[in-house]
Design an enzyme around this catalytic site. Structure first.
Site, PDB file in Angstrom:
ATOM      1  N   PRO A  10      -5.586  14.998  13.672  1.00  0.00           N
ATOM      2  CG  PRO A  10      -6.094  16.919  12.433  1.00  0.00           C
ATOM      3  CD  PRO A  10      -5.450  16.455  13.698  1.00  0.00           C
ATOM      4  NE  ARG A  39       5.351  32.643  13.876  1.00  0.00           N
ATOM      5  CZ  ARG A  39       6.061  31.774  14.579  1.00  0.00           C
ATOM      6  NH1 ARG A  39       7.368  31.714  14.424  1.00  0.00           N
ATOM      7  NH2 ARG A  39       5.480  30.957  15.420  1.00  0.00           N
ATOM      8  CD  GLN A  83       6.497  20.504  19.969  1.00  0.00           C
ATOM      9  OE1 GLN A  83       7.290  20.428  19.031  1.00  0.00           O
ATOM     10  NE2 GLN A  83       5.469  19.716  20.070  1.00  0.00           N
ATOM     11  CG  ASN A  84       1.719  25.762  20.213  1.00  0.00           C
ATOM     12  OD1 ASN A  84       2.361  25.204  19.321  1.00  0.00           O
ATOM     13  ND2 ASN A  84       0.490  25.410  20.545  1.00  0.00           N
ATOM     14  CB  VAL A  85       6.550  30.792  20.369  1.00  0.00           C
ATOM     15  CG1 VAL A  85       7.692  29.797  20.297  1.00  0.00           C
ATOM     16  CG2 VAL A  85       6.031  31.121  18.973  1.00  0.00           C
ATOM     17  CG  HIS A 113      10.154  24.879  20.679  1.00  0.00           C
ATOM     18  ND1 HIS A 113       9.450  24.153  19.756  1.00  0.00           N
ATOM     19  CD2 HIS A 113      11.186  24.082  21.067  1.00  0.00           C
ATOM     20  CE1 HIS A 113      10.030  22.960  19.580  1.00  0.00           C
ATOM     21  NE2 HIS A 113      11.081  22.896  20.374  1.00  0.00           N
ATOM     22  CB  CYS A 135      22.422  42.618  29.203  1.00  0.00           C
ATOM     23  SG  CYS A 135      20.746  43.250  28.988  1.00  0.00           S
ATOM     24  CB  SER A 160       4.541  17.040  12.870  1.00  0.00           C
ATOM     25  OG  SER A 160       5.582  17.941  13.172  1.00  0.00           O
ATOM     26  CB  CYS A 190      18.974  42.439  25.761  1.00  0.00           C
ATOM     27  SG  CYS A 190      20.526  43.219  25.277  1.00  0.00           S
TER      28      CYS A 190
END
Ligand code: OAD
Length: 244
Positions: free
Chosen positions: A211, A69, A100-102, A118, A129, A186, A126
């Site tokens: 859409p 990804r 919400q998009n990473v 998100h 830590c 959604s 890590c």
């Protein structure tokens, strides 16, 4: 029907606009959405790659999934919609973005104020830590240079709570908004699926851009619906803004 003049006034004069974005926006940059045919969760079971348990059982598999990804995001470019939002923020000081998009496409388009509810795919964290660092593109699972713990992508997995500070800031932005654009989501994932209702209760006008709108139970809070792609919505609106 969308009232373009009303939206434009909010944007260019006294408005406080927030865009709440989801995978449909990044779809216009060529990235997959999650649900529906061909979506990320249509091809992979999230319990195998996107939970703390999956990472404990098979960290390499999870790492490989996110590497793929990451490479897709690295190869993608911000869409027209990302760029218009960023351009307006720089010109009018609004909209701010709660996403919400990473991926990092809002930032790469030049957007300054973005909250990733998100988490962020292009950042490592890590597990021991908590130290964060630039996300690595490498086939083998890396370890923390400070404590030797395993690194994971800094995204929120199923079964994990959202970052409390980010959530708190997002709620503050939504509470102060007078116009909320709900773009390309959604609205199936809690707790952020409640954001439109929260903004509406606090006085915002809520506009859905999709859409296939209404894939959720929040129809009653939508004041307007634009049935169409994000790019079309923002390009059409930009014509009105240009004429203002
Ligand atoms: P989904 O995949 O659930 O929904 C994508 C939405 O985008 C759908 O409603 C589509 O109809 C719409 N869409 C598709 N193309 C579009 C376009 N060009 N313009 C506008 N809308 C379009 O994605 P999200 O709602 O973002 O969680 O998913 C929410 C969360 O579920 C994600 O953040 C992810 C996932 O599990 C984590 O990573 C924690």
């Amino acid at each position: 029907m969308v009232d373009w003049d009303r939206l434009t006034r909010r944007l260019t004069t006294d408005g406080n606009v927030v865009a709440f974005t989801g995978a449909g926006l990044s779809a216009e940059s060529g990235l997959d959405t999650f649900r529906g045919e061909g979506g990320v969760w249509d091809r992979r079971d999230p319990s195998e790659v996107a939970t703390p348990g999956a990472f404990r059982r098979d960290p390499d598999r999870v790492w490989q999934f996110y590497q793929k990804r990451r490479r897709s995001v690295r190869g993608a470019e911000p869409s027209a919609a990302h760029r218009i939002l960023a351009d307006w923020e720089n010109r009018y000081g609004t909209p701010r973005v709660v996403t919400q998009n990473v991926d990092d496409l809002h930032e790469r388009a030049g957007q300054n104020r973005v909250l990733h509810v998100h988490g962020r795919l292009m950042v490592d964290r890590c597990v021991d830590c908590g130290e964060r660092s630039t996300g690595r593109l490498q086939p083998r699972l890396p370890t923390c240079s400070g404590c030797g713990g395993r690194l994971r992508p800094d995204v929120v997995w199923f079964g994990e709570p959202l970052d409390v500070d980010v959530l708190e800031r997002a709620r503050r932005w939504l509470r102060d908004a007078d116009l909320l654009l709900v773009v390309g989501t959604s609205l199936r994932v809690s707790p952020v699926s409640e954001f439109p209702a929260f903004a509406s209760q606090n006085g915002a006008r809520v506009v859905e851009v999709n859409p296939e709108p209404g894939q959720h139970d929040w129809n009653r809070v939508m004041d307007d619906v634009f049935k169409g792609e994000a790019g079309k919505f923002f390009e059409r609106w930009a014509v009105h803004v240009g004429e203002d």
